[in-house]
Motif scaffolding. Structure first.
Motif, mmCIF file in Angstrom:
data_model
loop_
_atom_site.group_PDB
_atom_site.id
_atom_site.type_symbol
_atom_site.label_atom_id
_atom_site.label_comp_id
_atom_site.label_asym_id
_atom_site.label_seq_id
_atom_site.Cartn_x
_atom_site.Cartn_y
_atom_site.Cartn_z
ATOM 1 N N ALA A 73 0.780 4.328 -2.577
ATOM 2 C CA ALA A 73 0.443 5.664 -2.081
ATOM 3 C C ALA A 73 1.426 6.707 -2.583
ATOM 4 C CB ALA A 73 0.407 5.656 -0.555
ATOM 5 N N ALA A 130 -4.678 2.235 -9.504
ATOM 6 C CA ALA A 130 -4.765 3.346 -8.550
ATOM 7 C C ALA A 130 -4.442 4.681 -9.221
ATOM 8 C CB ALA A 130 -3.815 3.100 -7.383
ATOM 9 N N ARG A 184 0.830 -1.205 0.000
ATOM 10 C CA ARG A 184 0.000 0.000 0.000
ATOM 11 C C ARG A 184 0.867 1.259 0.000
ATOM 12 N NH1 ARG A 184 -5.430 1.124 2.374
ATOM 13 N NH2 ARG A 184 -5.551 3.352 2.879
ATOM 14 N N LYS A 185 1.956 1.239 0.787
ATOM 15 C CA LYS A 185 2.827 2.414 0.870
ATOM 16 C C LYS A 185 3.442 2.752 -0.486
ATOM 17 C CE LYS A 185 6.903 4.204 3.273
ATOM 18 N NZ LYS A 185 7.960 3.900 4.282
ATOM 19 N N GLU A 194 -5.485 -2.992 -3.887
ATOM 20 C CA GLU A 194 -5.135 -4.410 -3.765
ATOM 21 C C GLU A 194 -3.893 -4.768 -4.581
ATOM 22 O OE1 GLU A 194 -6.528 -6.672 -1.878
ATOM 23 O OE2 GLU A 194 -8.205 -5.495 -1.108
ATOM 24 N N LEU A 203 -6.809 3.577 -2.274
ATOM 25 C CA LEU A 203 -5.787 2.718 -1.676
ATOM 26 C C LEU A 203 -6.403 1.452 -1.070
ATOM 27 C CD1 LEU A 203 -3.520 5.412 -0.001
ATOM 28 C CD2 LEU A 203 -2.980 4.014 -2.006
ATOM 29 N N ASP A 204 -7.624 1.573 -0.511
ATOM 30 C CA ASP A 204 -8.302 0.400 0.035
ATOM 31 C C ASP A 204 -8.566 -0.642 -1.043
ATOM 32 O OD1 ASP A 204 -8.357 1.358 2.605
ATOM 33 O OD2 ASP A 204 -10.406 2.130 2.493
ATOM 34 N N ASN A 264 -8.073 7.540 0.132
ATOM 35 C CA ASN A 264 -8.095 6.349 0.987
ATOM 36 C C ASN A 264 -8.919 5.234 0.354
ATOM 37 O OD1 ASN A 264 -6.474 7.442 3.011
ATOM 38 N ND2 ASN A 264 -8.217 8.374 4.068
#
Length: 324
Positions: A173, A201, A169-170, A195, A191-192, A188
């Motif tokens: 992001a 993203a 995830r980082k 996956e 990012l949720d 958010n």
């Protein structure tokens, strides 16, 4: 070391780079991982590294690297599913066979990238098998697929199989804008649901209309799964016989159940036993969805497969919203 532009796939890049350095490049590879995790980007970088004109491939600057990046290299071709056909059909494989029989124009290898290997028709898979069994010299096939089970075994067994890493995830992001038009709540949400899909993203963050459409699809899932049988059959009626669209919908559905299960387990306040029940329900639903994906990849009827799948799914009840 070269410039491998693959977020979160450093392990895979190192493996492929090592094959080049040891002169142990195989004639066929199968990259396995969910949509958007970086399979196609990795395949392009591998093609660049194989045909790069400089000492530290891929340099991303030489003529060969730039032509591959822009899809303009005659010796490197990507094969995708056309709008008219919902499968990779035999005419496309015949074109691959014709192209690989030609001598490379200026590059070291003739490379074919097939990002959606789970969509081969039976006739197309049989035709590609002949190429894999007797590959022309300096010819490389790079296939991509969501799961190993979705690819005809005859093809998968003749490829070097590489499971893609799930980018953290980082790492994803860091690719998204820290300020600007994307609200923190939307960031958010992206990012949720990312996956491990950096490409997905970035596309969501860059396109407000695409993001809004995605949010509406999540709301539709929540309403249908909470409804009766008639409501649950709505997805099949909308998608019809569009196999590619159906596979994409099931990928999203799998992510939806995961996000909902995690959120409701965290918010329930019921302790480990309650959390365990949420995750067990998620696992059961995920198995149902995976079975549906494999069935669609095996050319079952789209509408009936979706009808059966949505009737078998259970809503994950509990605290917390299922969608924005």
């Amino acid at each position: 070391m070269g410039k491998w532009l693959v977020t979160g796939q450093e392990r895979v890049a190192q493996m492929l780079r090592g094959a080049i350095e040891r002169n142990r490049v195989a004639h066929a590879y199968l990259l396995i991982g969910h949509s958007g995790c970086g399979k196609t980007a990795t395949a392009r970088n591998f093609a660049q590294a194989l045909n790069c004109e400089r000492a530290a491939p891929p340099c991303q600057e030489c003529r060969s690297c730039l032509r591959i990046a822009h899809g303009e290299d005659f010796d490197v071709r990507e094969i995708d599913v056309g709008e008219k056909h919902q499968q990779i059909h035999i005419d496309q494989v015949r074109e691959i066979e014709r192209r690989v029989s030609l001598k490379a124009t200026s590059s070291k290898f003739k490379i074919t990238i097939i990002p959606r290997a789970e969509l081969f028709s039976r006739e197309a898979a049989d035709a590609l098998l002949k190429i894999l069994e007797e590959p022309p010299p300096r010819t490389i096939m790079i296939l991509g697929a969501r799961t190993i089970e979705s690819v005809p075994e005859t093809l998968a067994s003749r490829c070097i199989q590489i499971r893609m890493t799930v980018p953290a995830r980082k790492a994803i992001a860091e690719l998204l804008p820290q300020d600007g038009p994307v609200a923190e709540s939307d960031r958010n949400l992206i990012l949720d649901y990312a996956e491990g899909r950096p490409r997905w993203a970035v596309e969501m963050a860059a396109d407000p209309e695409l993001l809004e459409d995605f949010k509406q699809r999540l709301i539709a899932f929540k309403e249908r799964l909470a409804g009766d049988a008639t409501s649950r059959l709505g997805v099949a009626a909308e998608i019809g016989n569009q196999r590619k669209a159906a596979l994409e919908e099931l990928e999203l559905l799998a992510g939806y159940h995961g996000v909902v299960a995690r959120a409701r387990a965290a918010e329930s306040g019921g302790g480990p036993e309650v959390e365990r029940r949420f995750y067990e329900k998620w696992a059961a639903n995920l198995n149902t969805i995976r079975a549906g994906i494999n069935a669609l990849s095996a050319n079952t009827m789209v509408a009936s497969t979706l009808d059966d799948l949505f009737l078998d799914l259970d809503e994950i009840h509990g605290a917390g919203p299922a969608a924005p």
